[in-house]
Design a protein around this motif. Sequence first.
Motif, PDB file in Angstrom:
ATOM      1  N   PHE A   1     -32.215 -82.378  56.307  1.00 28.71           N
ATOM      2  CA  PHE A   1     -31.354 -83.473  56.747  1.00 28.71           C
ATOM      3  C   PHE A   1     -31.183 -84.447  55.574  1.00 28.71           C
ATOM      4  N   GLY A   2     -30.817 -83.895  54.432  1.00 28.50           N
ATOM      5  CA  GLY A   2     -30.894 -84.619  53.168  1.00 28.50           C
ATOM      6  C   GLY A   2     -29.842 -85.679  52.939  1.00 28.50           C
ATOM      7  N   TYR A   3     -28.799 -85.732  53.772  1.00 24.70           N
ATOM      8  CA  TYR A   3     -27.786 -86.783  53.733  1.00 24.70           C
ATOM      9  C   TYR A   3     -27.149 -86.867  52.348  1.00 24.70           C
TER      10      TYR A   3
ATOM     11  N   VAL B   1     -30.849 -79.645  52.093  1.00 25.53           N
ATOM     12  CA  VAL B   1     -30.160 -79.036  53.227  1.00 25.53           C
ATOM     13  C   VAL B   1     -29.575 -80.128  54.116  1.00 25.53           C
ATOM     14  N   ASP B   2     -28.281 -80.006  54.420  1.00 27.07           N
ATOM     15  CA  ASP B   2     -27.633 -80.904  55.373  1.00 27.07           C
ATOM     16  C   ASP B   2     -26.509 -80.132  56.053  1.00 27.07           C
ATOM     17  N   ALA B   3     -26.239 -80.472  57.317  1.00 28.46           N
ATOM     18  CA  ALA B   3     -25.244 -79.733  58.081  1.00 28.46           C
ATOM     19  C   ALA B   3     -23.816 -80.190  57.814  1.00 28.46           C
ATOM     20  N   SER B   4     -23.644 -81.267  57.072  1.00 33.92           N
ATOM     21  CA  SER B   4     -22.312 -81.827  56.850  1.00 33.92           C
ATOM     22  C   SER B   4     -21.782 -81.486  55.465  1.00 33.92           C
TER      23      SER B   4
ATOM     24  N   ALA C   1     -30.451 -77.094  59.778  1.00 36.96           N
ATOM     25  CA  ALA C   1     -31.808 -77.176  59.238  1.00 36.96           C
ATOM     26  C   ALA C   1     -32.741 -76.159  59.885  1.00 36.96           C
ATOM     27  N   MET C   2     -32.688 -76.024  61.211  1.00 39.02           N
ATOM     28  CA  MET C   2     -33.585 -75.090  61.892  1.00 39.02           C
ATOM     29  C   MET C   2     -33.304 -73.650  61.469  1.00 39.02           C
TER      30      MET C   2
END
Length: 368
Positions: A199-201, A219-222, A250-251
Amino acid sequence: MKPSKKNRRERQERPADTPRKPSQRKAPMRSEAGREKSRPHAAHKDTAPQPQPIEWIALKPGERPAERIPVILESKAAGQFHLIDSGHGLKLEQYGPYRIVRPDAQALWPPLLDAATWENVDAVFTGDTDEDGMGRWRFPKGALGEVWPMRLLDVDFLGRFTSFRHVGVFPEQVAHWSWMQDAIARAKGDAPVKVLNLFGYTGVASLVAARAGAEVTHVDASKKAIGWARENQALAGLEDRPIRWICDDAMKFIEREVRRGNHYDIILTDPPKFGRGPNGEVWQLFEHLPRMLDLCREIMKPDGIGLVLTAYSIRASFYAIHELMMETMRGFGGVVESGELVLREGGLDGNETGRALSTSLYARWLPR
């Protein structure tokens, strides 16, 4: 017009948690950078998905780590940031060249500085004051650019006015980043320290780690957040450093890392309360956090340097995540310390010592 008896009966018989018909549901909102704090990656609070079956996690063998509680990690002036004043549900901050007012419900006390000082600012966040809520910025002295240069821990990056009141960095985490920076510098070995930032933003923590000499996986989802992080890497002059920028859930990513047999020395994880991955994957902190920490333990090196969890805007005591971390690291040795991250007021020049404003909960495992 009054509803028919049939419609009234349907409403009475329908369980409270039954989803509304698609035509009645609000579309989920996403922030512009993909995660909440409100971090982009968060689902809107009104569209929280239905609970999924809980995956049972067995108690681990071995003794629990030692513990240190509560430990309050405090940040005051850091680089080009400091908290000037707070009160009446607001905070007055200095971010580089700009003086900014943003809501903070934990500032229950009256401000120390006068109203004229609070009004002499460059930007004020208005609109929804809930942590998940969208709003807008007001610029009392005239329009400002969307971005501006900032510097923390000798790392340059871009501040940005977002619609979720955040500006691309959470300076209270300097306490964690300073620890990480020192731990990387102290580590001695043939291979570089491997850091995983989940969730590294916008990547400030990843850049701090890379500048200290680590090999970083971010790692980030965006996609937008990853793009912003790459901009920050270029501004910081760290384009030659070994950073992998990965846009993924992330998961799912750490599940694959377990299967691949990859391991890390330091893991940072800063999950939102609610979120969605790039392919619609659902994240709910209270439901998925135990499994996520279990996976992090699986990919932590046996002689690892640290596992850090930060939790924002949740209705829980730090004891909740402390006990979870204690059970996660059972049999791993070391020590778990937990508490709160706070920002200390520094006055107009940043050199005074004022009141402490709590920002988040944290728990971190460290070796002895």
